[in-house]
Design an enzyme around this catalytic site. Structure first.
Site, PDB file in Angstrom:
ATOM      1  CE  LYS A  84      22.877 -54.945 -22.267  1.00 31.43           C
ATOM      2  NZ  LYS A  84      24.359 -55.016 -22.270  1.00 31.43           N
ATOM      3  CB  SER A 159      25.393 -51.249 -21.545  1.00 31.42           C
ATOM      4  OG  SER A 159      25.693 -52.576 -21.957  1.00 31.42           O
ATOM      5  CB  SER A 183      27.993 -54.237 -20.466  1.00 31.94           C
ATOM      6  OG  SER A 183      28.217 -52.946 -20.939  1.00 31.94           O
TER       7      SER A 183
HETATM    8  N1  GLN Z   1      31.062 -49.231 -20.906  1.00 29.99           N
HETATM    9  C1  GLN Z   1      31.767 -49.820 -22.006  1.00 29.99           C
HETATM   10  C2  GLN Z   1      31.400 -49.103 -23.286  1.00 29.99           C
HETATM   11  O1  GLN Z   1      30.701 -48.150 -23.196  1.00 29.99           O
HETATM   12  C3  GLN Z   1      31.428 -51.269 -22.108  1.00 29.99           C
HETATM   13  C4  GLN Z   1      30.065 -51.514 -22.644  1.00 29.99           C
HETATM   14  C5  GLN Z   1      29.727 -52.963 -22.745  1.00 29.99           C
HETATM   15  O2  GLN Z   1      30.379 -53.830 -22.167  1.00 29.99           O
HETATM   16  N2  GLN Z   1      28.721 -53.243 -23.559  1.00 29.99           N
HETATM   17  O3  GLN Z   1      31.803 -49.453 -24.345  1.00 29.99           O
END
Ligand code: GLN
Length: 494
Positions: A84, A159, A183
């Site tokens: 990532k 994400s 994420s």
């Molecule tokens: N979708 C969640 C957010 O937007 C979690 C994102 C993540 O785990 N990086 O904060």
């Protein structure tokens, strides 16, 4: 695999199977890397899992592995890995999918990547994500969305959508992601693969670009639970460069083939009712029945404060983000706005308004507001109290059961554009995963089946540092569930 090797069956191999074939000399790392690179060449124009490929370095590393005598090879030698783009890589542009870091060339490498690289992995490239890991669909990337390998009209989740899509598309044998509120697990669920968020502190965050430092964890996205355990073996450990990291109390084991006898499992009652799609619920219920048939004692368990987890997270995570993202100011990192600028304040303002996307700006404003004097107690202070209540809910639950389970996400992969206009609906994608981050616990998503042709994830949650038990249970559950479907992109490669 001479004779029987087809592109398709190389792409179906788990990391452990590939290692075994390479150990016996039946498969060369170069051939394995080539299979993944050609799948990328064929499909990534559509999937867009990668932001950047490191093809030449990958080929060199695979060839060096083949040249070494088998006995001298590193333990993960030759495994084609996606990373990532939130983890910094020396000499390889690291963008966090933000215009702010479009040309950022790090001078060091994240500890998690260094550890895997020392163990021999072949990095294929850096994967797409929501900008600075803020989002649930990978649509918040400054460089365009990633598409779901099961249906290109749909999102891969986020994400870590690029990493999950890469594994599901046969464009990496496994991948690294990061999980602040879901994420790793939610995109793994949307893409029909396995995603593990380990206990907070068990893996170094050094070189993981910070979103919300008290939540962020690195973790594996893999095809199987055993592969997740394998990668975890090489990731855990205290790092002097990350003071929140700790030595894991256990040596991480590879799960064994056995049933679920003697395991008590609590279904989180608050996470299986209203708001969960009927198709997801049906697949979840079937998975629970199979776990019961394999010997698990299943009951309902309540986490009474879990309904407040989402609002608390959307105070605390943006508050931490607003502080963490202050460093992107046009002076120290990356992008700087140019033009007739009156003074340095105008330079900061223009840099930040042009360099950040809308969701990142929304989080910075939410967080700054929540931390501002006069509002601090009402928002940040209250949210911290909720965090403690959620931690206590989990502690009480684990006095009664070994593990908790829920769906990973209330829906299957949604259509591109379906939720971008309504941040609240988007935030609800993480309703089942966020409580786990608030409490710093380990959670894993495994594929539970398909609803209308789209993958559904089953989430298993354990007490802090219970990775061995959690992975063993997830491996046994994976076996009884028997999910063996792969995305059409891998099917077509046969
Ligand atoms: N979708 C969640 C957010 O937007 C979690 C994102 C993540 O785990 N990086 O904060």
């Amino acid at each position: 695999m001479t004779g029987t090797a087809t592109a398709g069956n190389l792409l179906r191999l788990s990391a452990l199977d590939a290692l075994e074939l390479m150990r016996t000399g039946a498969l060369e790392a170069a051939a394995l890397t080539d299979a993944y690179l050609s799948q990328i060449a064929k499909n990534d124009k559509i999937v867009a899992a990668y932001l950047r490929l490191t093809t030449a370095e990958a080929r060199l590393k695979a060839a060096a592995n083949d040249a070494a005598p088998a006995a001298d090879r590193a333990p993960l030698a030759g495994l084609p890995t996606a990373v990532k783009d939130v983890l910094v890589t020396e000499g390889v542009i690291t963008t966090c999918a933000s215009k702010m870091l479009e040309a950022y060339n790090p001078i060091y490498t994240a500890t998690s990547i260094l550890k895997l690289a020392e163990a021999g992995i072949v990095m294929l490239g850096k994967t797409n994500m929501d900008e600075f890991a803020m989002g649930s669909s990978t649509e918040n990337s400054a460089f365009g969305p990633t598409r779901n390998p099961w249906d290109p009209e749909r999102v891969p989740g986020g994400s870590s959508g690029g990493s999950a899509a890469a594994v599901a598309a046969g464009e990496a044998i496994w991948a690294l992601g990061s999980d602040t509120g879901g994420s790793i697990r939610q995109p793994a669920a949307f893409c029909g693969v396995v995603g593990l968020k380990p206990t907070y502190g068990s893996i170094s965050r050094y070189g993981l670009v910070a979103f919300a430092s008290s939540f962020d964890q690195v973790g594996p996205i893999t095809k199987t639970v055993r592969d997740a355990a394998l990668m975890l073996q090489y990731l855990v450990g205290k790092d002097p460069l990350d003071t929140t990291s700790v030595e894991h109390p256990d040596v991480i084991n590879l799960p064994q083939d056995k049933d679920l006898d003697g395991l008590s499992v609590g279904i989180v009652s608050e996470l299986v009712g209203e708001g969960i799609d009927a198709g997801v619920k049906k697949v979840f219920d079937q998975a629970v029945k199979k776990m019961e048939a394999a010997g698990a004692a299943v009951c309902e368990t309540s986490l009474p404060h879990v309904e407040y987890a989402l609002p608390a997270y959307y105070i605390l995570a943006p508050a931490e983000a607003s502080a963490n993202l202050a460093r992107f100011d046009g002076v120290r990192y990356g992008f700087r706005a140019v033009g007739a600028l009156a003074d340095i304040t105008e330079m900061y303002e223009l840099t930040r308004s042009q360099g950040f996307g809308d969701e990142v700006k929304r989080r910075i404003m939410l967080g700054t507001y929540a931390l501002s004097s006069g509002y601090y107690e009402a928002y940040y202070g209250q949210a911290q109290k909720v965090r403690t209540l959620v931690v206590e809910d989990f502690e009480r639950a684990f006095d009664q059961v070994d593990l908790l389970i829920s769906p990973t996400s209330p829906t299957t992969a949604f259509r591109l554009g379906e939720k971008t206009g309504d941040p609240l609906t988007m935030y609800k994608s993480d309703i089942c995963t966020i409580p786990v981050n608030l409490a710093g616990l380990p959670g894993i998503s495994i594929p539970a089946g398909l609803a209308d042709g789209l993958p559904v994830g089953l989430q298993l949650i354990g007490p802090a540092f219970s990775e061995n038990m959690l992975l063993q249970a997830a491996h046994s559950a994976e076996a009884v569930i028997g999910f063996d479907a792969v995305s059409p992109l891998i099917e077509r490669a046969d």
